[in-house]
Design an enzyme around this catalytic site. Sequence first.
Site, PDB file in Angstrom:
ATOM      1  N   ARG A 177     -18.082  -6.003  34.546  1.00 57.59           N
ATOM      2  CA  ARG A 177     -17.758  -7.403  34.264  1.00 57.59           C
ATOM      3  C   ARG A 177     -17.047  -8.130  35.408  1.00 57.59           C
ATOM      4  NH1 ARG A 177     -17.655  -9.317  28.976  1.00 57.59           N
ATOM      5  NH2 ARG A 177     -15.936 -10.720  29.482  1.00 57.59           N
ATOM      6  N   ARG A 210     -22.347  24.555  40.191  1.00 56.96           N
ATOM      7  CA  ARG A 210     -21.023  24.077  39.760  1.00 56.96           C
ATOM      8  C   ARG A 210     -20.145  23.739  40.963  1.00 56.96           C
ATOM      9  NH1 ARG A 210     -21.771  22.534  34.895  1.00 56.96           N
ATOM     10  NH2 ARG A 210     -19.517  22.581  34.527  1.00 56.96           N
ATOM     11  N   HIS A 211     -20.759  23.160  42.002  1.00 55.54           N
ATOM     12  CA  HIS A 211     -20.005  22.826  43.216  1.00 55.54           C
ATOM     13  C   HIS A 211     -20.665  21.602  43.845  1.00 55.54           C
ATOM     14  CE1 HIS A 211     -17.926  23.155  47.042  1.00 55.54           C
ATOM     15  NE2 HIS A 211     -17.172  24.135  46.536  1.00 55.54           N
ATOM     16  N   ASP A 212     -19.967  20.478  43.804  1.00 50.74           N
ATOM     17  CA  ASP A 212     -20.596  19.235  44.246  1.00 50.74           C
ATOM     18  C   ASP A 212     -20.885  19.217  45.742  1.00 50.74           C
ATOM     19  OD1 ASP A 212     -17.885  19.160  44.858  1.00 50.74           O
ATOM     20  OD2 ASP A 212     -17.625  17.045  44.357  1.00 50.74           O
ATOM     21  N   THR A 228     -14.660  23.139  55.487  1.00 49.05           N
ATOM     22  CA  THR A 228     -14.349  23.381  54.090  1.00 49.05           C
ATOM     23  C   THR A 228     -14.693  22.122  53.306  1.00 49.05           C
ATOM     24  OG1 THR A 228     -12.605  24.071  52.529  1.00 49.05           O
ATOM     25  CG2 THR A 228     -11.969  22.571  54.293  1.00 49.05           C
ATOM     26  N   SER A 229     -14.703  22.220  51.976  1.00 47.64           N
ATOM     27  CA  SER A 229     -15.088  21.063  51.159  1.00 47.64           C
ATOM     28  C   SER A 229     -14.253  19.834  51.474  1.00 47.64           C
ATOM     29  CB  SER A 229     -14.963  21.403  49.675  1.00 47.64           C
ATOM     30  OG  SER A 229     -15.876  22.413  49.308  1.00 47.64           O
ATOM     31  N   HIS A 246      16.428 -18.816  33.587  1.00 46.38           N
ATOM     32  CA  HIS A 246      16.286 -18.284  32.219  1.00 46.38           C
ATOM     33  C   HIS A 246      15.319 -19.142  31.406  1.00 46.38           C
ATOM     34  CE1 HIS A 246      19.832 -15.790  33.132  1.00 46.38           C
ATOM     35  NE2 HIS A 246      20.334 -16.898  33.647  1.00 46.38           N
ATOM     36  N   GLN A 253      -4.868  22.593  52.531  1.00 43.52           N
ATOM     37  CA  GLN A 253      -6.271  22.440  52.153  1.00 43.52           C
ATOM     38  C   GLN A 253      -6.662  20.964  52.159  1.00 43.52           C
ATOM     39  OE1 GLN A 253      -7.165  23.154  48.053  1.00 43.52           O
ATOM     40  NE2 GLN A 253      -9.334  23.625  48.454  1.00 43.52           N
ATOM     41  N   SER A 277     -10.930 -21.480  22.241  1.00 44.22           N
ATOM     42  CA  SER A 277     -10.692 -20.721  21.014  1.00 44.22           C
ATOM     43  C   SER A 277     -11.902 -20.859  20.108  1.00 44.22           C
ATOM     44  CB  SER A 277      -9.439 -21.239  20.299  1.00 44.22           C
ATOM     45  OG  SER A 277      -9.344 -20.699  18.987  1.00 44.22           O
ATOM     46  N   ARG A 313      -5.767 -12.827  32.037  1.00 50.77           N
ATOM     47  CA  ARG A 313      -6.521 -11.682  32.567  1.00 50.77           C
ATOM     48  C   ARG A 313      -5.781 -11.068  33.750  1.00 50.77           C
ATOM     49  NH1 ARG A 313     -12.462 -13.203  33.559  1.00 50.77           N
ATOM     50  NH2 ARG A 313     -12.354 -13.337  31.288  1.00 50.77           N
TER      51      ARG A 313
END
Length: 474
Positions: free
Chosen positions: A14, A82-84, A108-109, A156, A238, A286, A300
């Site tokens: 959106r 199982r390893h992207d 390494t990854s 205030h 790492q 409204s 928003r």
Amino acid sequence: MSTYDKYESPLTSRYSSPEMAALFSPATRYYTWRKLWLNLAIAEKELGLVGITDEAIKEMEAHLNLTPKDFEVVAIEEKKRRHDVMAHVHAFGLVAPKSAGIIHLGATSCYVTDNGDLIVLKQGLNLLLDKLARVIDRFSKFANEYKDLPTLGFTHFQPAQLTTVGKRATLWIQELLWDLRNLTRARDDIGFRGVKGTTGTQASFLALFEGDHEKVEALDKRVTELADFKEAYPVTGQTYSRKIDVDILNALSSFGATAHKIATDIRLLANLKEIEEPFEKDQIGSSAMAYKRNPMRCERICSLARHLMILAQDALMTNSVQCANRRISLPEAFLTADIVLSILQNVSEGFVVYPKVIERHIAQELPFMATENVIMALVKKGGDRQQCHEEIRVLSHQAASKVKEGGENDLIERIKKTEYFKPIWNELESLLDSKTFIGRAPQQVDKFLKDYVEPALKPYSENLQVTSQAALNV
């Protein structure tokens, strides 16, 4: 499944701009990985590593952009392995078979995941800085236009001394300038992980280069240069330290607080009918109350800014215990900040000011604020300060009671009917000139814009005339 049969984040479906949504897309992420593998191969070849041919390099260069078929192969391979990262190594090797044996060599990854993230984060901050500069520019134009227009100041949210509409806007701009500074610092502080190996010791690369420490250091430096970074972090484990994410998300969350404050101020002023955000001809405020003009843009902003502010907690927790939610929190922080900036730009370009309403509100309060001026003027005519204070106090309370009962502030009329104040009756009009109550507000605006805003925006001068599509569509 169709688009309508599964959940999509509203941040992308959106609100977000095309450029920010694209930056955090899978296409960009995995293009960046392939480019990093290419850079690694180029640098390794330059440093004399055997087995890396010009043909392999060219083949990698020709297949940096992933096709739909590539993504299908990755999905199948990742489900199996199982390893992207290895799924993408496999898919890249299929389309660039001459380089299949040297892709990811010694890495390494985190060579692709972390370095890729750092590249994207830096680019994301550049996008945000351009948009933030544009928002500051728009608010500055507004401040300059209304620097002389007196308005009630509030403490205030109670009427206090007068300020000007433009001076109030400079309070917003000042915080946005600090956000510009913070985001710039965060961007400029981003380094590169470089080629550090599995646990940061560079052991794999030392083996590749047969114990040549100088070549390993040269490889780290060259790959960093190819990624367009000035320097790599001197040491890593790492991963690169998640403290970097903390610095970035703290800056973004701080901007969220600024945006929330600005939007809240505008919402309060809209309630007073002094200032409104843009409201289109066919816009509905409204579903039930047709007359309403809800400040939906600023509402928003507040909602999204609140989400942005709390994301800093994710970065702090990740830094402390190395959890994996950064794949969610980092993109969301950038997408949210991007959206908030687009809405702020839209609001700043379509402000509606109602001077007559502002004037009426001043008229209701100014007689009370002018009492000190009345006292001083009468003392100059020979009056007794204490007696004058008592006379004006009594009349002020009488006028205040009438206002609280729904009437108009008639303090000046009461003064005009009180013989004690006759020596200054002919000065009352000048004593009530609202421009004499705004102090140095116009001059402060001029000096602030010249000495602080203009220098800060100078690096963005070519960008300031751009109107983003996202800002038009919020």
